[in-house]
Design a protein around this motif. Structure first.
Motif, PDB file in Angstrom:
ATOM      1  N   ARG A  94      39.517  48.073  37.925  1.00 27.46           N
ATOM      2  CA  ARG A  94      40.453  48.736  38.841  1.00 27.46           C
ATOM      3  C   ARG A  94      39.857  48.806  40.251  1.00 27.46           C
ATOM      4  NH1 ARG A  94      45.110  50.219  36.979  1.00 27.46           N
ATOM      5  NH2 ARG A  94      45.372  50.752  34.784  1.00 27.46           N
ATOM      6  N   THR A  95      40.701  48.540  41.231  1.00 26.80           N
ATOM      7  CA  THR A  95      40.297  48.655  42.634  1.00 26.80           C
ATOM      8  C   THR A  95      40.556  50.081  43.107  1.00 26.80           C
ATOM      9  OG1 THR A  95      42.489  48.034  43.439  1.00 26.80           O
ATOM     10  CG2 THR A  95      40.920  46.249  43.044  1.00 26.80           C
ATOM     11  N   SER A  96      40.193  50.377  44.330  1.00 31.57           N
ATOM     12  CA  SER A  96      40.389  51.724  44.881  1.00 31.57           C
ATOM     13  C   SER A  96      41.860  52.098  44.970  1.00 31.57           C
ATOM     14  CB  SER A  96      39.757  51.811  46.273  1.00 31.57           C
ATOM     15  OG  SER A  96      38.373  51.568  46.198  1.00 31.57           O
ATOM     16  N   SER A  97      42.741  51.089  45.076  1.00 36.66           N
ATOM     17  CA  SER A  97      44.177  51.359  45.169  1.00 36.66           C
ATOM     18  C   SER A  97      44.816  51.553  43.796  1.00 36.66           C
ATOM     19  CB  SER A  97      44.882  50.212  45.895  1.00 36.66           C
ATOM     20  OG  SER A  97      44.796  49.025  45.126  1.00 36.66           O
ATOM     21  N   GLY A  98      44.051  51.252  42.748  1.00 37.15           N
ATOM     22  CA  GLY A  98      44.581  51.372  41.393  1.00 37.15           C
ATOM     23  C   GLY A  98      44.969  50.044  40.782  1.00 37.15           C
ATOM     24  N   GLU A  99      45.115  49.007  41.610  1.00 37.05           N
ATOM     25  CA  GLU A  99      45.433  47.680  41.083  1.00 37.05           C
ATOM     26  C   GLU A  99      44.201  47.064  40.423  1.00 37.05           C
ATOM     27  OE1 GLU A  99      46.829  45.344  44.348  1.00 37.05           O
ATOM     28  OE2 GLU A  99      48.622  46.565  44.692  1.00 37.05           O
ATOM     29  N   ARG A 100      44.440  46.142  39.511  1.00 34.38           N
ATOM     30  CA  ARG A 100      43.343  45.420  38.865  1.00 34.38           C
ATOM     31  C   ARG A 100      42.845  44.313  39.795  1.00 34.38           C
ATOM     32  NH1 ARG A 100      41.172  47.859  34.252  1.00 34.38           N
ATOM     33  NH2 ARG A 100      42.861  48.850  33.084  1.00 34.38           N
ATOM     34  N   TYR A 101      41.526  44.206  39.923  1.00 30.36           N
ATOM     35  CA  TYR A 101      40.985  43.133  40.752  1.00 30.36           C
ATOM     36  C   TYR A 101      41.129  41.796  40.041  1.00 30.36           C
ATOM     37  CZ  TYR A 101      37.634  39.972  42.911  1.00 30.36           C
ATOM     38  OH  TYR A 101      37.044  38.874  43.490  1.00 30.36           O
ATOM     39  N   ASN A 102      41.630  40.819  40.775  1.00 34.89           N
ATOM     40  CA  ASN A 102      41.787  39.464  40.255  1.00 34.89           C
ATOM     41  C   ASN A 102      41.074  38.519  41.208  1.00 34.89           C
ATOM     42  OD1 ASN A 102      42.544  36.966  39.318  1.00 34.89           O
ATOM     43  ND2 ASN A 102      44.750  37.330  39.421  1.00 34.89           N
ATOM     44  N   MET A 103      39.994  37.908  40.738  1.00 38.28           N
ATOM     45  CA  MET A 103      39.201  37.048  41.625  1.00 38.28           C
ATOM     46  C   MET A 103      39.950  35.790  42.041  1.00 38.28           C
ATOM     47  SD  MET A 103      36.387  35.533  38.992  1.00 38.28           S
ATOM     48  CE  MET A 103      36.870  34.782  37.423  1.00 38.28           C
ATOM     49  N   LEU A 104      41.092  35.500  41.381  1.00 39.03           N
ATOM     50  CA  LEU A 104      41.896  34.329  41.726  1.00 39.03           C
ATOM     51  C   LEU A 104      43.123  34.705  42.552  1.00 39.03           C
ATOM     52  CD1 LEU A 104      41.732  32.324  38.370  1.00 39.03           C
ATOM     53  CD2 LEU A 104      40.203  32.231  40.339  1.00 39.03           C
ATOM     54  N   ALA A 105      43.160  35.939  43.028  1.00 39.93           N
ATOM     55  CA  ALA A 105      44.250  36.389  43.900  1.00 39.93           C
ATOM     56  C   ALA A 105      43.723  36.541  45.318  1.00 39.93           C
ATOM     57  CB  ALA A 105      44.817  37.713  43.398  1.00 39.93           C
ATOM     58  N   MET A 106      44.622  36.453  46.283  1.00 37.31           N
ATOM     59  CA  MET A 106      44.221  36.527  47.694  1.00 37.31           C
ATOM     60  C   MET A 106      44.160  37.986  48.134  1.00 37.31           C
ATOM     61  SD  MET A 106      43.624  33.440  48.534  1.00 37.31           S
ATOM     62  CE  MET A 106      43.640  33.418  50.315  1.00 37.31           C
ATOM     63  N   THR A 107      43.036  38.625  47.814  1.00 40.57           N
ATOM     64  CA  THR A 107      42.852  40.039  48.123  1.00 40.57           C
ATOM     65  C   THR A 107      41.487  40.262  48.789  1.00 40.57           C
ATOM     66  OG1 THR A 107      41.927  40.490  45.929  1.00 40.57           O
ATOM     67  CG2 THR A 107      44.318  40.773  46.199  1.00 40.57           C
ATOM     68  N   ALA A 108      41.266  41.500  49.234  1.00 38.38           N
ATOM     69  CA  ALA A 108      40.000  41.820  49.899  1.00 38.38           C
ATOM     70  C   ALA A 108      39.749  43.318  49.848  1.00 38.38           C
ATOM     71  CB  ALA A 108      40.027  41.337  51.345  1.00 38.38           C
ATOM     72  N   ALA A 109      38.497  43.674  50.192  1.00 38.30           N
ATOM     73  CA  ALA A 109      38.105  45.084  50.275  1.00 38.30           C
ATOM     74  C   ALA A 109      37.652  45.379  51.699  1.00 38.30           C
ATOM     75  CB  ALA A 109      36.972  45.372  49.282  1.00 38.30           C
ATOM     76  N   HIS A 110      38.019  46.568  52.182  1.00 41.47           N
ATOM     77  CA  HIS A 110      37.652  46.995  53.531  1.00 41.47           C
ATOM     78  C   HIS A 110      37.360  48.490  53.492  1.00 41.47           C
ATOM     79  CE1 HIS A 110      38.018  47.827  57.859  1.00 41.47           C
ATOM     80  NE2 HIS A 110      37.828  46.530  58.061  1.00 41.47           N
ATOM     81  N   LYS A 111      36.414  48.923  54.317  1.00 48.41           N
ATOM     82  CA  LYS A 111      35.981  50.330  54.250  1.00 48.41           C
ATOM     83  C   LYS A 111      36.990  51.317  54.835  1.00 48.41           C
ATOM     84  CE  LYS A 111      31.970  49.232  56.174  1.00 48.41           C
ATOM     85  NZ  LYS A 111      31.708  47.809  55.875  1.00 48.41           N
ATOM     86  N   SER A 112      37.786  50.889  55.826  1.00 47.48           N
ATOM     87  CA  SER A 112      38.599  51.886  56.533  1.00 47.48           C
ATOM     88  C   SER A 112      40.069  51.556  56.752  1.00 47.48           C
ATOM     89  CB  SER A 112      37.957  52.174  57.902  1.00 47.48           C
ATOM     90  OG  SER A 112      37.842  50.968  58.648  1.00 47.48           O
TER      91      SER A 112
END
Length: 295
Positions: A94-112
């Motif tokens: 689970r990511t901070s937003s509640g969604e599941r992290y998918n390494m094959l999806a176009m997503t990212a993490a940012h501090k702010s």
């Protein structure tokens, strides 16, 4: 008495197993998947208007004793810094937003940035760019700006280096136009988004004049280099050159040996205008590198 001893022994065995499992989980290293991925078949994230996620948008939060503040809006956000990526170790978690992290999806993490925020990420080393959805918090290592999914990093051509110097620009979903992709950032003769293509200058057939030579002399006098390190060990100088090669065109980075002092200077240049120098120094500061101007 025998039953108590047996139960105690079973408890010890169970604790040992749990500790082993915990250790294995902790020791597991991050990395790419074990199978081949054709990143060209995975499209960019498509910006769309969404409500803020229920989780991950508190005004502030603390990680490793450091407090971070979440932005109220991503409007007009643009920043340059170092990007990293994460893969198999966090896949399906689970990511901070509640969604599941998918390494094959176009997503990212940012501090702010607010979750979610859509951003355009440009690799300033090769000019490649992607659009990702920020749905997680991180990275929490010093001097890191954004953590990209495995496939986003692969599309940007940064898996080999592990990190890349990037430009991150927030996208307004209501004004987004897929046909208007920003151009690579360039500045005169110093290609900050160099993709190994050198644009030739027009051939001048006119005969040189006195004014021409005077202008050339002034230009040569104003040419500067930025020294990013001075090393007694040539190997250390080469390592610094390699690091700078992930941020700038490698053809603009050189090592100069000074015999008297027995030092190897790592220099960026030649730099012929103030705008280019400002771009470069801004990036050096962002990753904590000191520099000194040299003629």
């Amino acid at each position: 008495m025998h039953r108590i001893q047996t139960r105690h022994l079973l408890n010890l065995i169970l604790i040992a197993i749990l500790l082993m499992l915990s250790a294995c989980s902790t020791m597991r290293k991050d990395g790419p998947p074990s199978y081949s991925v054709d990143e060209s078949k995975i499209p960019n994230a498509v910006p769309k208007a969404e409500r803020l996620s229920k989780y991950g948008n508190q005004a502030s939060y603390v990680v490793f004793g450091k407090k971070y503040h979440v932005m109220a809006s991503s409007k007009n956000y643009e920043e340059q810094g170092v990007a990293s990526w994460y893969g198999t170790k966090f896949h399906a978690q689970r990511t901070s937003s509640g969604e599941r992290y998918n390494m094959l999806a176009m997503t990212a993490a940012h501090k702010s940035l607010p979750l979610p925020t859509y951003v355009q990420v440009t690799n300033l080393r090769n000019g490649k760019k992607v659009i990702v959805k920020v749905n997680d918090r991180g990275p929490f290592e010093s001097n890191r700006l954004i953590d990209l999914s495995y496939v986003a990093a692969k599309k940007l051509g940064m898996l080999g280096h592990g990190t890349a110097y990037v430009d991150v620009k927030a996208i307004d979903p209501l004004r987004y136009d897929s046909n208007k992709f920003d151009k690579s950032i360039q500045s005169n003769n110093f290609y900050l988004a160099d993709n190994t293509i050198v644009i030739p200058r027009p051939i001048q057939h006119a005969k040189p004049t006195v004014q021409h030579y005077a202008s050339a002399a002034r230009s040569a006098a104003s040419t500067r280099y930025l020294r990013v390190g001075a090393f007694k060990n040539k190997v250390l100088a080469q390592q610094m050159k390699k690091r700078l090669g992930t941020m700038f065109s490698s053809s603009s980075i050189k090592i100069t040996q000074y015999a008297r002092r027995k030092l190897y200077h790592v220099q960026i240049g030649p730099i012929k205008d103030v705008a280019t120098e400002n771009h470069i120094t801004k990036r050096l500061k962002a990753v904590g590198l000191k520099y000194q101007t040299e003629a």
